[in-house]
Design a protein around this motif. Structure first.
Motif, mmCIF file in Angstrom:
data_model
loop_
_atom_site.group_PDB
_atom_site.id
_atom_site.type_symbol
_atom_site.label_atom_id
_atom_site.label_comp_id
_atom_site.label_asym_id
_atom_site.label_seq_id
_atom_site.Cartn_x
_atom_site.Cartn_y
_atom_site.Cartn_z
ATOM 1 N N GLN A 5 0.825 -1.212 0.000
ATOM 2 C CA GLN A 5 0.000 0.000 0.000
ATOM 3 C C GLN A 5 0.854 1.254 0.000
ATOM 4 N N ASN A 6 1.932 1.237 0.789
ATOM 5 C CA ASN A 6 2.807 2.404 0.856
ATOM 6 C C ASN A 6 3.515 2.626 -0.479
ATOM 7 N N GLY A 7 3.993 1.522 -1.104
ATOM 8 C CA GLY A 7 4.608 1.647 -2.415
ATOM 9 C C GLY A 7 3.618 2.124 -3.451
ATOM 10 N N SER A 11 3.420 5.413 -6.045
ATOM 11 C CA SER A 11 3.105 5.245 -7.464
ATOM 12 C C SER A 11 1.961 6.161 -7.883
ATOM 13 N N GLU A 12 0.944 6.277 -7.019
ATOM 14 C CA GLU A 12 -0.191 7.159 -7.318
ATOM 15 C C GLU A 12 0.249 8.611 -7.375
ATOM 16 N N MET A 13 1.161 8.995 -6.468
ATOM 17 C CA MET A 13 1.664 10.361 -6.477
ATOM 18 C C MET A 13 2.433 10.636 -7.767
ATOM 19 N N LEU A 178 10.037 8.670 2.387
ATOM 20 C CA LEU A 178 11.173 7.855 1.963
ATOM 21 C C LEU A 178 10.840 6.370 1.982
ATOM 22 N N ASP A 179 10.093 5.930 2.981
ATOM 23 C CA ASP A 179 9.699 4.514 3.024
ATOM 24 C C ASP A 179 8.859 4.156 1.801
ATOM 25 N N ALA A 180 7.942 5.044 1.448
ATOM 26 C CA ALA A 180 7.069 4.769 0.294
ATOM 27 C C ALA A 180 7.882 4.685 -0.998
ATOM 28 N N ALA A 181 8.812 5.626 -1.176
ATOM 29 C CA ALA A 181 9.622 5.618 -2.389
ATOM 30 C C ALA A 181 10.537 4.398 -2.428
ATOM 31 N N LEU A 436 15.817 8.131 -2.084
ATOM 32 C CA LEU A 436 16.254 9.430 -2.602
ATOM 33 C C LEU A 436 16.569 9.342 -4.092
ATOM 34 N N LEU A 437 17.217 8.257 -4.495
ATOM 35 C CA LEU A 437 17.521 8.086 -5.922
ATOM 36 C C LEU A 437 16.244 7.958 -6.737
ATOM 37 N N GLN A 438 15.247 7.261 -6.190
ATOM 38 C CA GLN A 438 13.986 7.103 -6.912
ATOM 39 C C GLN A 438 13.292 8.447 -7.110
#
Length: 464
Positions: A5-7, A11-13, A178-181, A436-438
């Protein structure tokens, strides 16, 4: 909130900003033919295409690297408009007309070609024909769809004013972003490995083993030599090395082009016996594999640390192939400690005291694979593999300590945090470095000349 869900939230953002992921090639950069071939074989362009004439073309099997004169890959299988598989060869060119200018149309070695792949289209319409005037289906590929570049020549920043959208956000909010990314990036890597397994041999342990071997080889190559290590692992499969364990190391060094100097006089006296044995074991295979030997110019040696020299990494890859059953057992435990302990225990009587084939012995032994490289293999290969197999790995992955930094990561931290003194704290784990890279790749490296128009700050406002 679950990992998925967090990932998905990230993706939605990303989708909401209408910012599309893009390749990190410099403008107008076209990969060389070897890189295109390697990434095609890895399935990075996909498996389903539309031909230049509108036909639906599906790749059923990518085949194997061709060891003889002729097309790049043989033993491939292609379906056109959902028809029966067409078995034969695949040729890849930078320009469609290279088929004609290189003489493929009159060369009998190309008679069994079932697909012609190219990057650039000529001004005039071109049809790919064999000697018998058989029409060969064509597809055009676009390097811009590739997820990331083999080349380390990636722009560190775009012109414009830095917005530092994460600066001064509460710590828990920064961790949430950051966790989501990081979870989004981990899911992407897992999807890539799942596709690699399907491309090698779907539904089999062999396909899984070959995919892991190729991904680990690429990770051992680090950023400077990722491409040549990938090519080697694609051109001689793990199965082949396992069938000839005594010759495996020599085959790898031979394919790398490191045994092309037969004069033992260039080597230190203490190295000559080792090199002679490599050469003696390589010689019986050389004629068969001659076409697959890498060109010298593909290696980048000047910018690597001594312990990271590709010859040491190649020795590590040979030991890994030899000890593969033990490696598989460590993977089955699904813990960082088990895999890290195995990789750290790999040993080689010659290479633990050498930087290169021609170097003098080191007075102290050196690890074949150091802690920082093990951490990178865990982050880029092992955890994505476990994630692809539906294991719940986020808890352990999120705690994996970062061992290295690089200029691109430092640039990303500066762009996203500005002069916030907490920036260093947010890059202490590999997960947050990956995050951060993502974000940097998704937003800062887009074709926006002015950071003032970057959609990321607006999305952060909605997030918090």
């Amino acid at each position: 909130m679950t990992t998925d869900q967090n990932g998905s939230r990230y993706s939605e953002m990303l989708n909401a900003t209408r910012v599309k992921e893009r390749a990190l090639f410099l403008p107008l950069r076209i990969p060389n033919e070897l890189e295109l071939q390697a990434r095609w074989f890895a399935g990075e362009f996909g498996k389903n295409f539309t031909g230049t004439n509108g036909d639906k073309i599906n790749i059923i099997q990518f085949g194997i690297w061709n060891r003889e004169a002729g097309p790049d890959f043989k033993g491939a299988a292609v379906s056109v408009n959902d028809g029966e598989p067409r078995l034969g060869c695949i040729e890849i060119d930078l320009i469609d007309r290279n088929w004609e200018t290189h003489g493929h149309s009159t060369n009998p070695a190309f008679d069994q070609t079932v697909l012609h792949v190219f990057v650039d289209k000529s001004e005039r319409e071109f049809f790919t024909r064999t000697r018998s005037n058989r029409n060969v289906p064509q597809i055009r590929i676009d390097p811009a769809v590739l997820p990331e570049a083999f080349s380390a020549n990636i722009p560190l920043a775009r012109p414009g004013r830095c917005q530092a959208p994460l600066k001064n956000l509460p710590e828990d909010r920064v961790h949430s972003v950051l966790d989501a990314a990081a979870q989004f990036r981990l899911q992407k890597k897992a999807a890539r490995i799942r596709a690699r397994i399907d491309n090698c041999q779907p539904g089999s342990d062999r396909g899984r083993d070959e995919a892991i071997f190729q991904e680990t080889a690429a990770a051992l190559g680090y950023k400077e030599n990722k491409l040549p290590f990938t090519l080697i692992a694609q051109r001689v499969w793990l199965k082949t090395l396992r069938e000839s364990p005594e010759d495996a190391e020599a085959i790898l060094f031979g394919l790398a082009g490191f045994l092309e100097t037969p004069d033992l006089g260039v080597y230190k006296k203490s190295s000559r016996n080792y090199v002679r044995e490599l050469w003696d074991r390589w010689w019986p295979h050389r004629d068969e594999l001659q076409r697959l030997i890498l060109p010298v110019r593909i290696w980048k040696l000047s910018s690597t640390r001594p312990t990271n020299h590709p010859q040491r990494r190649l020795a590590a890859l040979s030991i890994l192939a030899r000890e593969w059953p033990s490696f598989r057992r460590s993977l089955g435990k699904k813990t960082t400690a088990a895999v890290a302990d195995f990789l750290g225990s790999l040993d080689h009587s010659f290479w633990k005291f050498r930087y290169t084939l021609t170097a003098s012995p080191s007075p102290k032994p050196m690890a074949l694979i150091g802690e920082s490289r093990i951490a990178e293999i865990m982050a880029n290969v092992i955890f994505p593999l476990w994630r692809a197999e539906d294991a719940n790995v986020w808890g352990e992955y999120s705690k994996l300590r970062a061992r290295l930094t690089n200029r691109r990561l430092e640039t990303a931290a500066t762009r996203l945090f500005g002069d916030d003194p907490r920036a260093r704290d947010f890059t202490r784990t590999i997960a947050h470095q990956q995050a951060l890279l993502q974000i940097y790749e998704d937003f800062c490296l887009q074709d926006n000349s002015d950071c003032a128009h970057c959609p990321f700050p607006e999305q952060m406002a909605k997030w918090v």
